[in-house]
Enzyme design. Structure first.
Site, PDB file in Angstrom:
ATOM      1  N   SER A 221       0.831  -1.196   0.000  1.00 55.57           N
ATOM      2  CA  SER A 221       0.000   0.000   0.000  1.00 55.57           C
ATOM      3  C   SER A 221       0.866   1.246   0.000  1.00 55.57           C
ATOM      4  O   SER A 221       1.975   1.250   0.552  1.00 55.57           O
ATOM      5  CB  SER A 221      -0.888   0.027   1.252  1.00 55.57           C
ATOM      6  OG  SER A 221      -0.114   0.284   2.411  1.00 55.57           O
ATOM      7  N   ASP A 222       0.382   2.311  -0.639  1.00 56.84           N
ATOM      8  CA  ASP A 222       1.009   3.599  -0.369  1.00 56.84           C
ATOM      9  C   ASP A 222       0.844   3.855   1.129  1.00 56.84           C
ATOM     10  O   ASP A 222      -0.066   3.326   1.765  1.00 56.84           O
ATOM     11  CB  ASP A 222       0.353   4.711  -1.195  1.00 56.84           C
ATOM     12  CG  ASP A 222       1.278   5.904  -1.387  1.00 56.84           C
ATOM     13  OD1 ASP A 222       2.241   6.045  -0.602  1.00 56.84           O
ATOM     14  OD2 ASP A 222       1.038   6.712  -2.302  1.00 56.84           O
ATOM     15  N   TRP A 223       1.709   4.662   1.690  1.00 50.22           N
ATOM     16  CA  TRP A 223       1.782   4.793   3.150  1.00 50.22           C
ATOM     17  C   TRP A 223       0.473   5.372   3.717  1.00 50.22           C
ATOM     18  O   TRP A 223       0.144   6.528   3.503  1.00 50.22           O
ATOM     19  CB  TRP A 223       2.984   5.661   3.520  1.00 50.22           C
ATOM     20  CG  TRP A 223       4.246   4.893   3.775  1.00 50.22           C
ATOM     21  CD1 TRP A 223       5.108   5.090   4.806  1.00 50.22           C
ATOM     22  CD2 TRP A 223       4.799   3.792   3.030  1.00 50.22           C
ATOM     23  NE1 TRP A 223       6.156   4.194   4.750  1.00 50.22           N
ATOM     24  CE2 TRP A 223       5.994   3.393   3.673  1.00 50.22           C
ATOM     25  CE3 TRP A 223       4.404   3.107   1.889  1.00 50.22           C
ATOM     26  CZ2 TRP A 223       6.790   2.341   3.217  1.00 50.22           C
ATOM     27  CZ3 TRP A 223       5.197   2.066   1.429  1.00 50.22           C
ATOM     28  CH2 TRP A 223       6.367   1.697   2.087  1.00 50.22           C
ATOM     29  N   ALA A 225      -2.512   3.986   2.928  1.00 50.37           N
ATOM     30  CA  ALA A 225      -3.603   3.747   1.977  1.00 50.37           C
ATOM     31  C   ALA A 225      -4.397   2.477   2.275  1.00 50.37           C
ATOM     32  O   ALA A 225      -5.439   2.247   1.660  1.00 50.37           O
ATOM     33  CB  ALA A 225      -3.057   3.673   0.547  1.00 50.37           C
TER      34      ALA A 225
END
Length: 816
Positions: A221-223, A225
């Site tokens: 995941s993006d941080w 997300a």
């Protein structure tokens, strides 16, 4: 049974789930019982920053739009190898890059970090980058999957894209990165795609990525997300970052026990993460090493070469190259001259080994040959600059900087947990500020006091500013000057989590000592405070610049943005240069026509002074060798060979998504469909400022002899050859571009699409024959009804030239 399967068989459910979430900001979680190590990730894409806590420096490479401007895949692969080695010095298994979203809109905050408006160019640059990084045993993580094309409300907005533009424009670079580049990491985007969070999209992450494209790696995941426990798990996400676990952890264990997530799904995620550890060698050698700063000569040479090849000569009326023998005095003018913008803002930021800024680079390279003088010209501050280090000192040690005390509790009454002297003006947990203390506390409760002796250099009104995540206040001699404590307004700093700037002014006297204090209450997931001060100018900056220009033989005008204007977390608000830079250019080129305007931005800007300026160079954010590379181009040591990877529009109103960007009510409809970038300008017959693929050289090139030839490759549908000749007097590199169109197509298609390109090095008078072959996929469109790629029986027109709007030779071939 292989090693990974054997390890998974030994794990408990709780241990399996623990591996799927970070243990901290940059590591996955280990299972020491059976020697399963953590894997470490580091931010890219134009450097390997490391964890931010070690404070070690890194090599700083040119930004994404600069890399794409080289159109040189061999050079980018070399850069990727260098980045892979650099990531190893930070003990990282995964480099979080490249960023391969599309230049959909010129105001996009991360435009500078992405490559191009064209999916094919983006894809090939990504393939080269990934191959280079992974050749060094470091996994590359392509991001952000997918449709992360605005920073406005990026955590919640839905990018609504129809299947055809999704496949042909936005997914294509990722498909190429996975299938041709072999990328082992994919980062899921914050945004929703068609109202489903990308981290929960089964269609995107499982059906397309893992099954159709046979992706063997992991999806991280993006941080921040990963927001949906069950949906993320069943939708194809493999790793929740940052840690410790928030959405998964015990929540996911419960979901498995409640039969809402199958345990074999968890097993697959663990396997994908362990494949990374196996690929990098971490599985066999789990010991973690301290981060290192290794400043290599080979990196410096490479970065200078890439920066030089990326710069795009947009206009040149017999101004460049400057000749040292004909210049006694050169003026270097502009807000980006002394301190240039070598890097964009946000997660692309690194602490560089060094930076050669433009003024320094020109001064050093012209030493003992040409006198170099400087004038700033104007300010461009979005946020006030940090206080100059020689004006503040620690009250105790007298060292330059702030004495920073961390107190237990939020009211400064607890014990001092840590004291240190810190320099700078931007203090952020994401880049290491206070994170060592916070990680030791289950629920951090801290207050921070910055103290220094301020000794101004000039008498007059000084303006102070605070920007913070959480309450902050600034005092001078005990009197509150800036109050960002009792209330705050929302702003767009620190990924839009920070407050709007609070400012106030006070009269100060030169050389008098004042006690400066900033008090900050530690709040938010990544607490931050930024301290700025603007002293009065000693004289009129514009008049100083005009006077210097008149008194010089030649002028270099350095204008642009900085990492406050172009950054992750917020989009730009307008196409124009910030501050009074346009007025400065008007006046300086009038004062001395022998001027070159150097645009130091990561994305397009408007140019109301275009007709007046005789020479214009787009230099992007060129990395740590900025000043040296700029010297190479301006003085003809390197012949310019960069070409635009994105169209420069005349007006914002001309751009493809103008009428519907960034959308309403968290719905961003991609109504321009497949007509992104030059496809749009061709369709609407809008003449841009500078076309896609455009760029000048100090020599000239001519195209001839295009003909269709029998294909030699097994999968080729069309093959053709042509000649390109260097018709000038010096050696140069030409980027030959092949565009394809289908004049009588039965479906709506772009009037031309880039399908092949090559960077060709030619000596003066030399000709080379170039052969390109196209396969059926190159000529296909996405058939929404069939859900597949389809090639039409039709006439295919081949156009070849040096930019999208100048393709002087054409030929046609029939298929079917």
């Amino acid at each position: 049974m292989d090693k990974i399967d054997s390890l998974i068989k030994e794990l408990t459910l709780e241990e399996k789930v623990s591996i799927l979430s970070g243990s901290d900001s940059w590591h996955t979680s280990a299972v020491e019982r059976i020697s399963i190590p953590r894997i470490k990730m580091t931010d890219g894409p134009n450097g390997a920053r490391g964890d931010g806590v070690s404070k070690v420096s890194s090599a700083c490479y040119p930004n994404g739009s600069a890399l794409a401007s080289t159109w040189n895949t061999e050079l980018i692969e070399e850069l990727g190898k260098s980045l892979g080695k650099e990531a190893k010095t930070k003990d990282a298994d995964v480099l979080l890059g490249p960023t391969i979203n599309i230049h959909r809109h010129p105001l996009g905050g991360r435009h500078f970090e992405c490559y191009s408006e064209d999916p094919y160019l983006t894809g090939l640059i990504a393939v080269a980058y990934v191959k280079g990084v992974q050749s060094e045993g470091v996994a590359a993580c392509i991001k952000h999957f997918v449709g992360n094309d605005t920073e406005y409300q990026r955590h919640t907005v839905s990018s609504n894209i129809k299947p055809r533009p999704l496949r042909e424009i936005y997914l294509l670079p990722f498909e190429m990165g996975v299938k041709q580049g072999g990328a082992l990491g994919v980062m899921s985007a914050y945004n929703q795609l068609n109202n489903i969070y990308c981290s929960s999209s089964e269609e995107l992450l499982i059906n397309i990525l893992k099954e159709e494209w046979n992706f063997p790696g992991y999806v991280v995941s993006d941080w921040g997300a990963a927001l949906q426990t069950i949906e993320n798990a069943n939708g194809g996400l493999d790793c929740e970052m940052p840690g410790p676990a928030k959405t998964w952890g015990e929540n996911l264990v419960k979901a498995v026990k409640d039969k809402k997530v199958k345990e074999e799904i968890v097993d697959d995620k663990v396997k994908r993460i362990l494949r990374i550890a196996e690929f990098t060698g971490r599985l066999d050698k789990p010991d973690e090493k301290p981060e290192e700063s290794i400043n290599l000569q080979e990196d410096r040479i490479l970065i200078r070469e890439v920066a030089s090849q990326s710069m795009v000569l947009l206009k040149n009326e017999n101004i460049l190259p400057f000749q040292e023998s004909k210049i006694k005095k050169i003026a270097v003018i502009g807000p980006n001259a002394k301190i240039g913008q070598f890097i964009g803002g946000g997660s692309a930021t690194v602490k560089p080994h060094y930076v050669v800024h433009p003024l320094e680079g020109l001064t050093e390279n012209l030493k003992d040959k040409v006198m170099v003088e400087y004038a700033k010209g104007c300010h461009t501050y979005k946020y006030l600059p940090q206080i100059e280090s020689d004006q503040i000192s620690c009250p105790k040690s007298k060292r330059q900087g702030f004495l920073v005390d961390f107190y237990k509790g939020e009211d400064f009454s607890g014990e001092v947990l840590k004291s240190s002297v810190m320099r700078g003006g931007r203090f952020w947990a994401l880049t290491g500020f206070g994170i060592d203390l916070a990680m030791k506390m289950e629920s951090p409760s801290l207050s921070v006091r910055f103290t220094s002796i301020l000794k101004p250099k000039i008498t007059g009104s000084h303006e102070f500013e605070l920007v913070s995540i959480g309450p902050a206040r600034l005092k001078i001699d005990g009197k509150m000057i800036v109050d960002n404590w009792s209330s705050q307004d929302p702003g767009d700093a620190f990924f839009s989590y920070g407050s709007a700037p609070r400012r106030s002014s006070i009269d100060l006297k030169a050389d008098k000592e004042y006690l400066l204090e900033v008090e900050y209450k530690w709040q938010g997931r990544f607490p931050a405070v930024q301290i700025g001060m603007l002293p009065p100018d000693e004289e009129d900056l514009t008049e100083q610049a005009i006077s210097l220009a008149k008194d010089s033989d030649a002028v270099v005008i350095l204008v642009g943005t900085n990492s406050d204007w172009e950054t992750e977390g917020n989009d730009r608000s307008e196409l124009g240069l910030p501050g009074e830079q346009d007025a400065l250019i008007h006046q300086v080129v009038k004062a001395n026509p022998n001027s070159v305007v150097v645009i130091n931005t990561g994305s397009p800007v408007s140019m109301p002074w275009l007709k007046e300026a005789k020479s214009i160079l787009q230099c992007w954010f060129p990395g740590q060798e900025f000043g040296n590379a700029l010297y190479d181009i301006l003085f003809g040591k390197t012949n310019p060979s960069g070409k635009l990877p994105t169209t420069f529009p005349k007006r914002l109103e001309d751009t493809p998504a103008f009428t519907h960007y960034p959308g309403e009510d968290l719905q961003m409809d991609y109504l321009e469909d497949i007509f992104v970038g030059y496809r749009w300008y061709e369709k609407e017959e809008i003449k841009p400022l500078f076309s896609f693929g455009y760029g000048l050289s100090y020599t000239t090139f001519e195209y001839s002899s295009l003909r269709i030839i029998p294909p030699k490759q097994e999968d080729s549908a069309i093959a053709f050859s042509f000649s390109v000749t260097n018709t000038g007097k010096i050696s140069g590199k030409e980027i030959v571009q092949c565009y394809v169109s289908v004049p009588n197509s039965k479906v709506i298609r772009a009037s031309k699409e880039l399908k092949r390109f090559s960077k060709v090095d030619l000596k003066a008078g030399e000709s080379k024959e170039i052969i390109f072959e196209l396969n059926e996929r190159d000529l296909s469109y996405w058939n929404e009804k069939e859900g597949n790629w389809f090639i039409e029986p039709a006439e295919y027109k081949i156009s070849v030239g040096g930019s999208s709007d100048k393709t002087p030779i054409e030929a046609s071939a029939w298929l079917g």
